[in-house]
Design an enzyme around this catalytic site. Structure first.
Site, PDB file in Angstrom:
ATOM      1  N   LYS A   1      10.543 -11.804  -6.148  1.00  0.00           N
ATOM      2  CA  LYS A   1       9.235 -12.407  -5.952  1.00  0.00           C
ATOM      3  C   LYS A   1       9.405 -13.906  -5.718  1.00  0.00           C
ATOM      4  CE  LYS A   1       4.625 -11.664  -7.876  1.00  0.00           C
ATOM      5  NZ  LYS A   1       3.864 -11.140  -9.022  1.00  0.00           N
TER       6      LYS A   1
ATOM      7  N   GLU B   1      -5.436   1.150 -17.460  1.00  0.00           N
ATOM      8  CA  GLU B   1      -6.734   0.900 -18.081  1.00  0.00           C
ATOM      9  C   GLU B   1      -7.247   2.118 -18.846  1.00  0.00           C
ATOM     10  OE1 GLU B   1      -6.266  -1.865 -14.616  1.00  0.00           O
ATOM     11  OE2 GLU B   1      -6.037   0.303 -14.895  1.00  0.00           O
TER      12      GLU B   1
ATOM     13  N   ARG C   1     -11.943   1.686 -13.626  1.00  0.00           N
ATOM     14  CA  ARG C   1     -10.879   2.684 -13.562  1.00  0.00           C
ATOM     15  C   ARG C   1     -10.815   3.534 -14.823  1.00  0.00           C
ATOM     16  NH1 ARG C   1      -6.541   0.885  -9.882  1.00  0.00           N
ATOM     17  NH2 ARG C   1      -4.970   1.604 -11.350  1.00  0.00           N
TER      18      ARG C   1
END
Length: 641
Positions: free
Chosen positions: A285, A372, A400
């Site tokens: 990243k 979640e 979600r």
């Protein structure tokens, strides 16, 4: 604007069709120029940077090898898609990213044929790519489904649900695992790349197919034993046993920044009869930009920045604290007071402020990953055992876990505390991250208490109220960004459940505000008073239960009642109208108007413009009140105004 990077090769590429005209030896230069252009663009607009820099070579290789857009490329989450947008005909608009009227910060179907599936939430890519692959298979038409998914997104169950169902797609489905956290694979080098080339090449796959035919002629136990031996031997060498068990042919790990090796491996994968195939690419990243590589967050999300130094333009500072920080400090105070209070987040510790909470209370703070559903039911279990869990999740991500909110929390009346960040409109992140629906989907549930903080002081009181509330689930919503600068209470107050407050007393018009539109309501009251319309302003605090006593009094003593909220239809205003109707309080001619978000998905823009477009500002309040009175033939109003 800073000088634009020199990109002579990239200047010749507008779409993947142009890219495929290049020679493989030119792709390294192209990737370097694409990285420079991405850095330059995000330096101008702000946005997600580190993730995009990590997939530059992958983006080049995928579009070079596969026949996009006929081969459907689905980026998981989509925040890494800026290099993809540059290569797919949108470079001339790339410096409008996340601006009003500009390019979305995520993939978006309406924006380009190269964005076959919109994304902004995680772990959806494999399911969508599988849908594309199977649809083409059923129709007998060419075309693959290609999913690019990060290792973080693989922590969500939906990714595994899709993989478990992927076998029917065969070689039409390719999943590229972008492992940018080294969470799965050890460091890779030339040996790993060589192994990936080998197991994806026809030199390996050809004899393998012959061996499979011979094995099928064996008795079934011997056939199965031979199959397992081959899978586990290859899995032991490459590390892909888990994916093999899910029905994928595993290739990798490979160096995700070696564009030449990626092209060779993806060409093998493209031409293979085996499938579905998972290619495991290890990336970094922030790759290629020193400030990003050296930053703790790898410049995941940034504001405008100086490209040379990497310094971000965060403004003068010294303003009010963000509501997220206020929540974190208030929660830390509750955790210091009560050892039963615990905190839970789903892969958003910094976004929710729980990173600061974790630093103070590491054993009582839980980051469950992009999960979640699990977060909510985990909180329910903690509550059932006598703890006081705060489940801190963005409004858009709590969607979600709605079944868990209903089934595991509300039906059982378990006192889970929901701290709902990013409530209302969210500016540059647009419709995918807007907190538009939480009041509607929570206030409709029996047992649920729903609060909305008008300012940061109210938020402190509401966190304390939630911590002390043990008789049912309770939620507090608050927006992104800075507060308004009110003093924070040194000692928080426990609010009466379902009790609002009068902020300003009037006689003719009553504005009932839920949440941070209170400031606009007060501005509107000033304007209405100047027009001779004495106006009451109430901060209702609770969408559920409503302050029925207060509403009844205001309805009986005012000619117009107007509600305003930062949520969709079906929320606070709808509940109030239903109760007024049930009580017969509309029968005598009371004029009621509800202001809420429009029934559309609003694109990104500055928050003030978004709320003006939604008609949730002072001007819209005044206009709505005047129209309500004129509609009832109050002709003298114009003369008084």
């Amino acid at each position: 604007m800073a000088d634009l990077p020199k990109t002579p090769l990239l200047d010749t590429v507008d779409t993947p069709h142009d890219l495929r005209k290049l020679k493989p030896a030119q792709l390294r230069q192209l990737a370097d120029e694409l990285r420079a252009e991405t850095i330059s663009a995000v330096g101008t607009t702000g946005g997600h940077l580190g993730s995009g820099l990590g997939v530059v070579e992958l983006t080049v290789a995928i579009h070079y090898v596969f026949d996009t857009p006929e081969d459907r490329l689905v980026w998981d989450v989509g925040h890494q898609c800026y290099p993809h947008k540059i290569l797919t005909g949108r470079r001339n608009r790339i410096r409008t990213l996340r601006q009003g009227g500009g390019l979305s910060g995520f993939t978006k179907r309406s924006e380009s044929e190269y964005d076959p599936f919109g994304a902004a939430h995680s772990s959806t890519s494999i399911s969508a790519a599988l849908g594309f692959a199977v649809a083409n298979k059923l129709a007998g038409t060419p075309g693959r489904g290609i999913a690019v998914i990060g290792d973080g997104s693989m922590s969500a169950g939906m990714a595994y649900e899709a993989m478990n169902n992927a076998e029917q797609a065969g070689n039409r489905l390719i999943v590229i695992l972008n492992d940018n956290d080294m969470s799965i694979a050890p460091p890779v080098g030339s040996l790993r790349n060589s192994l990936a080339r080998l197991v994806s090449s026809d030199k390996y796959l050809g004899p393998r197919r012959v061996a499979q035919k011979l094995a099928r002629a064996m008795p079934k136990p011997l056939h199965m034993a031979a199959r397992k031996m081959e899978e586990y031997t290859r899995g032991w060498v490459t590390g892909g046993t888990l994916f093999e068990e899910l029905g994928f042919y595993y290739v990798g790990p490979v160096d995700g920044h070696n564009v030449e090796a990626l092209v060779e491996i993806l060409e093998n994968v493209r031409d293979a009869e085996e499938g579905p195939i998972l290619v495991h690419a290890v990336t970094k990243k922030g790759k290629g930009y020193g400030p990003a590589e050296n930053a703790a967050d790898k410049y995941h999300g940034v504001v405008k920045f100086d490209i040379v130094s990497g310094k971000q333009d965060k403004g003068p500072g010294g303003g009010p604290p963000a509501d997220t920080a206020v929540f974190a400090d208030a929660l830390k105070a509750e955790m210091a007071r009560d050892e039963k209070v615990v905190a839970i987040t789903a892969a958003m510790p910094s976004g929710t402020g729980l990173d600061k909470v974790e630093a103070a209370f590491p054993e009582r703070t839980f980051d469950v990953g992009i999960a979640e559903q699990h977060a909510v039911t985990f909180a329910a279990g903690l509550a059932a055992q006598g703890h006081r869990p705060f489940c801190a999740i963005y409004s858009t991500f709590l969607q979600r876990a709605y079944d868990q909110v209903v089934h595991d929390v509300a039906i059982q009346n378990l006192p889970v505390r929901f701290a709902i960040d990013r409530a209302g409109l969210v500016g540059a992140d647009g419709s995918t991250h807007a907190g538009s629906f939480d009041v509607t989907y929570l206030a409709t549930l029996p047992n649920m208490v729903v609060m909305a903080a008008a300012d940061e002081a109210e938020l402190v009181h509401m966190v304390h109220t939630a911590a002390m509330h043990d008789s049912s689930p309770i939620a507090v919503r608050y927006p992104r960004g800075e507060g308004i600068g009110v003093p924070l209470p040194t000692t928080p107050e426990r609010l009466g459940i379902g009790k609002g407050r009068i902020v300003r007393e009037g006689k003719k018009v009553a504005i009932l505000s839920l949440g941070t539109r209170l400031g606009e309501a007060l501005k509107a009251a000033d304007e209405l008073d100047a027009k001779g319309l004495s106006t009451t302003v109430a901060d209702m605090r609770f969408a559920k239960p409503l302050d029925y006593e207060l509403v009844r009094r205001l309805a009986a003593t005012h000619e117009v009642v107007l509600t305003i909220e930062e949520g969709a239809i079906g929320g606070f205003g709808a509940h109030l109208l239903t109760w007024l109707s049930d009580e017969g309080l509309l029968d005598a001619g009371l004029k009621v108007r509800t202001l809420r978000l429009p029934d559309v998905f609003q694109d990104q823009d500055k928050p003030d413009r978004q709320y003006a477009d939604a008609r949730l500002d002072a001007a819209a309040i005044v206009e709505t009140v005047l129209e309500a009175l004129r509609h009832n033939s109050v002709k003298a109003l114009g003369a008084r105004a």
